[in-house]
Motif scaffolding. Structure first.
Motif, mmCIF file in Angstrom:
data_model
loop_
_atom_site.group_PDB
_atom_site.id
_atom_site.type_symbol
_atom_site.label_atom_id
_atom_site.label_comp_id
_atom_site.label_asym_id
_atom_site.label_seq_id
_atom_site.Cartn_x
_atom_site.Cartn_y
_atom_site.Cartn_z
ATOM 1 N N ASP A 151 0.812 -1.227 0.000
ATOM 2 C CA ASP A 151 0.000 0.000 0.000
ATOM 3 C C ASP A 151 0.842 1.272 0.000
ATOM 4 O OD1 ASP A 151 -2.458 -1.387 -0.058
ATOM 5 O OD2 ASP A 151 -2.390 -1.625 2.135
ATOM 6 N N HIS A 152 1.941 1.265 -0.711
ATOM 7 C CA HIS A 152 2.819 2.433 -0.813
ATOM 8 C C HIS A 152 3.178 2.992 0.570
ATOM 9 C CE1 HIS A 152 1.005 2.226 -4.843
ATOM 10 N NE2 HIS A 152 2.170 2.700 -5.240
ATOM 11 N N SER A 153 3.327 2.097 1.525
ATOM 12 C CA SER A 153 3.583 2.505 2.915
ATOM 13 C C SER A 153 4.979 3.108 3.071
ATOM 14 C CB SER A 153 3.457 1.300 3.840
ATOM 15 O OG SER A 153 4.491 0.372 3.590
ATOM 16 N N ALA A 154 5.164 3.804 4.177
ATOM 17 C CA ALA A 154 6.469 4.374 4.500
ATOM 18 C C ALA A 154 7.516 3.270 4.610
ATOM 19 C CB ALA A 154 6.387 5.165 5.804
ATOM 20 N N GLU A 155 7.122 2.137 5.185
ATOM 21 C CA GLU A 155 8.042 1.004 5.306
ATOM 22 C C GLU A 155 8.476 0.505 3.924
ATOM 23 O OE1 GLU A 155 6.471 -2.881 6.593
ATOM 24 O OE2 GLU A 155 8.147 -2.925 7.998
ATOM 25 N N ALA A 156 7.527 0.406 3.013
ATOM 26 C CA ALA A 156 7.845 -0.049 1.646
ATOM 27 C C ALA A 156 8.837 0.902 0.984
ATOM 28 C CB ALA A 156 6.568 -0.154 0.819
ATOM 29 N N TRP A 157 8.596 2.198 1.147
ATOM 30 C CA TRP A 157 9.475 3.170 0.502
ATOM 31 C C TRP A 157 10.854 3.216 1.144
ATOM 32 C CZ3 TRP A 157 9.165 4.462 -4.156
ATOM 33 C CH2 TRP A 157 7.931 4.492 -4.790
ATOM 34 N N GLU A 158 10.951 2.960 2.424
ATOM 35 C CA GLU A 158 12.268 2.906 3.049
ATOM 36 C C GLU A 158 13.044 1.691 2.527
ATOM 37 O OE1 GLU A 158 15.680 3.611 5.215
ATOM 38 O OE2 GLU A 158 14.122 4.934 4.462
ATOM 39 N N LEU A 159 12.351 0.583 2.344
ATOM 40 C CA LEU A 159 13.008 -0.593 1.754
ATOM 41 C C LEU A 159 13.472 -0.287 0.329
ATOM 42 C CD1 LEU A 159 10.573 -3.358 3.042
ATOM 43 C CD2 LEU A 159 12.951 -3.015 3.739
ATOM 44 N N ILE A 160 12.635 0.413 -0.431
ATOM 45 C CA ILE A 160 13.003 0.783 -1.801
ATOM 46 C C ILE A 160 14.205 1.721 -1.792
ATOM 47 C CG2 ILE A 160 12.227 2.060 -3.857
ATOM 48 C CD1 ILE A 160 11.025 -0.810 -3.482
ATOM 49 N N ARG A 161 14.222 2.650 -0.853
ATOM 50 C CA ARG A 161 15.349 3.581 -0.758
ATOM 51 C C ARG A 161 16.656 2.825 -0.522
ATOM 52 N NH1 ARG A 161 18.826 5.610 2.291
ATOM 53 N NH2 ARG A 161 18.115 4.375 4.051
ATOM 54 N N ARG A 162 16.605 1.832 0.373
ATOM 55 C CA ARG A 162 17.812 1.048 0.652
ATOM 56 C C ARG A 162 18.225 0.192 -0.549
ATOM 57 N NH1 ARG A 162 16.959 -2.072 5.813
ATOM 58 N NH2 ARG A 162 15.093 -0.969 6.377
ATOM 59 N N GLU A 163 17.243 -0.413 -1.208
ATOM 60 C CA GLU A 163 17.542 -1.198 -2.414
ATOM 61 C C GLU A 163 18.131 -0.299 -3.502
ATOM 62 O OE1 GLU A 163 16.790 -4.770 -3.452
ATOM 63 O OE2 GLU A 163 17.252 -4.695 -1.318
ATOM 64 N N THR A 164 17.590 0.903 -3.601
ATOM 65 C CA THR A 164 18.066 1.861 -4.599
ATOM 66 C C THR A 164 19.533 2.188 -4.367
ATOM 67 O OG1 THR A 164 15.871 2.796 -4.918
ATOM 68 C CG2 THR A 164 17.735 4.211 -5.481
ATOM 69 N N LYS A 165 19.892 2.354 -3.122
ATOM 70 C CA LYS A 165 21.284 2.672 -2.807
ATOM 71 C C LYS A 165 22.212 1.550 -3.271
ATOM 72 C CE LYS A 165 23.968 4.923 0.713
ATOM 73 N NZ LYS A 165 23.974 5.569 2.019
ATOM 74 N N ILE A 166 21.792 0.324 -3.093
ATOM 75 C CA ILE A 166 22.598 -0.817 -3.559
ATOM 76 C C ILE A 166 22.707 -0.794 -5.081
ATOM 77 C CG2 ILE A 166 22.775 -3.339 -3.639
ATOM 78 C CD1 ILE A 166 21.208 -3.354 -0.943
ATOM 79 N N HIS A 167 21.585 -0.526 -5.753
ATOM 80 C CA HIS A 167 21.618 -0.442 -7.224
ATOM 81 C C HIS A 167 22.590 0.638 -7.685
ATOM 82 C CE1 HIS A 167 18.593 -3.222 -8.692
ATOM 83 N NE2 HIS A 167 17.820 -2.878 -7.677
ATOM 84 N N LEU A 168 22.544 1.780 -7.018
ATOM 85 C CA LEU A 168 23.416 2.881 -7.436
ATOM 86 C C LEU A 168 24.882 2.574 -7.169
ATOM 87 C CD1 LEU A 168 21.177 5.870 -6.341
ATOM 88 C CD2 LEU A 168 21.590 5.033 -8.663
ATOM 89 N N PHE A 169 25.179 1.897 -6.067
ATOM 90 C CA PHE A 169 26.558 1.469 -5.814
ATOM 91 C C PHE A 169 27.023 0.495 -6.893
ATOM 92 C CE2 PHE A 169 26.223 2.562 -1.107
ATOM 93 C CZ PHE A 169 27.159 3.570 -1.170
ATOM 94 N N ARG A 170 26.168 -0.456 -7.231
ATOM 95 C CA ARG A 170 26.541 -1.439 -8.257
ATOM 96 C C ARG A 170 26.696 -0.786 -9.631
ATOM 97 N NH1 ARG A 170 25.948 -6.993 -6.981
ATOM 98 N NH2 ARG A 170 27.161 -7.219 -8.886
#
Length: 182
Positions: A151-170
């Motif tokens: 449901d586009h929750s804050a928790e979901a977006w924080e997980l996406i933010r962390r995943e995004t950081k890994i993608h950007l590092f890679r």
């Protein structure tokens, strides 16, 4: 005849010079933009009021796709990096209103990521934009669906933010490998 040969050599040297100039973004601007979007992600984390330390993303990170990309040609690595950047920008354009991030920070993040992708476009061959990685597209679609299921929750977006950081590092690692081979 000599004029034709001279003209052909001149065109070839101009083309070669233009080709090397077209990737100046990678050499001169890529790191600056990378630092900028990573800093924006950290700012978003600092503005986050939720704790998701124990939460895990149910969508496995595509390490194998990055491994494949690292073994691909320089052009294919660039295509992959641009695709990652575009997919991330698209993901962050979704409804993130439940996240405690400032809209300006998210907008700036999307603009910097999009600018990075556009800056790399001249480094690609003319038909490279057609060589998208379908598995990467499917991964980001699944990630987007995961956010929707939460449901586009804050928790979901924080997980996406962390995943995004890994993608950007890679993606940065892939870009760095291009600089060492050029």
């Amino acid at each position: 005849m000599v004029n034709r040969i001279f003209f052909a050599c001149l065109l070839l040297s101009l083309y070669s010079a233009a080709s090397s100039l077209s990737c100046r973004w990678l050499e001169h601007k890529f790191t600056q933009y990378s630092e900028n979007y990573l800093e924006l992600l950290d700012t978003m984390a600092n503005n986050s009021t939720n704790t998701t330390e124990d939460a895990e993303v149910e969508v496995a990170f595509p390490h194998d796709l990055y491994t494949q990309a690292s073994k691909a040609s320089a052009e294919q690595r660039l295509v992959f990096i641009v695709q990652v950047l575009k997919e991330l920008a698209k993901l962050f354009k979704k409804d993130h209103s439940s996240a405690s991030w400032e809209n300006k920070a998210v907008d700036n993040f999307v603009n910097v990521v999009t600018g990075q992708a556009h800056g790399l476009r001249p480094c690609l061959g003319s038909h490279s934009h057609k060589k998208k990685n379908d598995d990467l597209t499917n991964y980001f679609h699944t990630l987007s669906e995961h956010v929707k299921q939460m449901d586009h929750s804050a928790e979901a977006w924080e997980l996406i933010r962390r995943e995004t950081k890994i993608h950007l590092f890679r993606a940065d690692q892939l870009a760095s490998s291009l600089l060492t081979t050029n």
